[in-house]
Design a protein around this motif. Structure first.
Motif, PDB file in Angstrom:
ATOM      1  N   ASP A  44      60.119  22.775  50.077  1.00 36.93           N
ATOM      2  CA  ASP A  44      60.488  21.511  50.719  1.00 36.93           C
ATOM      3  C   ASP A  44      61.551  20.715  49.970  1.00 36.93           C
ATOM      4  O   ASP A  44      61.994  19.685  50.445  1.00 36.93           O
ATOM      5  N   ARG A  45      61.959  21.178  48.783  1.00 40.05           N
ATOM      6  CA  ARG A  45      63.031  20.468  48.086  1.00 40.05           C
ATOM      7  C   ARG A  45      63.674  21.383  47.056  1.00 40.05           C
ATOM      8  O   ARG A  45      63.062  22.318  46.572  1.00 40.05           O
TER       9      ARG A  45
ATOM     10  N   ARG B 110      67.525  17.504  47.104  1.00 35.93           N
ATOM     11  CA  ARG B 110      67.837  17.682  48.521  1.00 35.93           C
ATOM     12  C   ARG B 110      66.537  18.103  49.183  1.00 35.93           C
ATOM     13  O   ARG B 110      65.896  19.059  48.762  1.00 35.93           O
ATOM     14  N   TRP B 111      66.154  17.332  50.188  1.00 31.95           N
ATOM     15  CA  TRP B 111      64.923  17.636  50.914  1.00 31.95           C
ATOM     16  C   TRP B 111      65.247  18.592  52.051  1.00 31.95           C
ATOM     17  O   TRP B 111      66.160  18.360  52.851  1.00 31.95           O
TER      18      TRP B 111
ATOM     19  N   GLU C 171      63.487  21.934  54.686  1.00 34.00           N
ATOM     20  CA  GLU C 171      62.328  22.607  55.252  1.00 34.00           C
ATOM     21  C   GLU C 171      62.692  24.088  55.310  1.00 34.00           C
ATOM     22  O   GLU C 171      63.502  24.502  56.139  1.00 34.00           O
TER      23      GLU C 171
END
Length: 63
Positions: free
Chosen positions: A27-28, A37-38, A40
């Motif tokens: 997730d990051r 930076r986030w 998925e």
């Protein structure tokens, strides 16, 4: 390099999914400037009859 820890973590998580098969999730990630930076990232390692990863379909989205 400041983000080496994240690179090592992501690489280790992918390698583990490829050994056992099944789901991978992240997730990051840390960028070169130290910020996060986030994302998925979802994938799935598919194994053949011998237990080797032969496919790793997935998706990566910048959230």
């Amino acid at each position: 390099m400041r983000n080496q820890g994240d690179r090592d973590r992501v690489s280790a998580d992918i390698q583990e999914a490829m050994k056992r098969g099944g789901v991978y999730r992240c997730d990051r990630v840390r960028q070169h400037d130290g910020s996060f930076r986030w994302i998925e990232a979802n994938g799935r390692a598919e194994l053949n009859e011998e237990g080797r990863a032969v496919r790793f379909p997935g998706i990566l989205m910048d959230t």
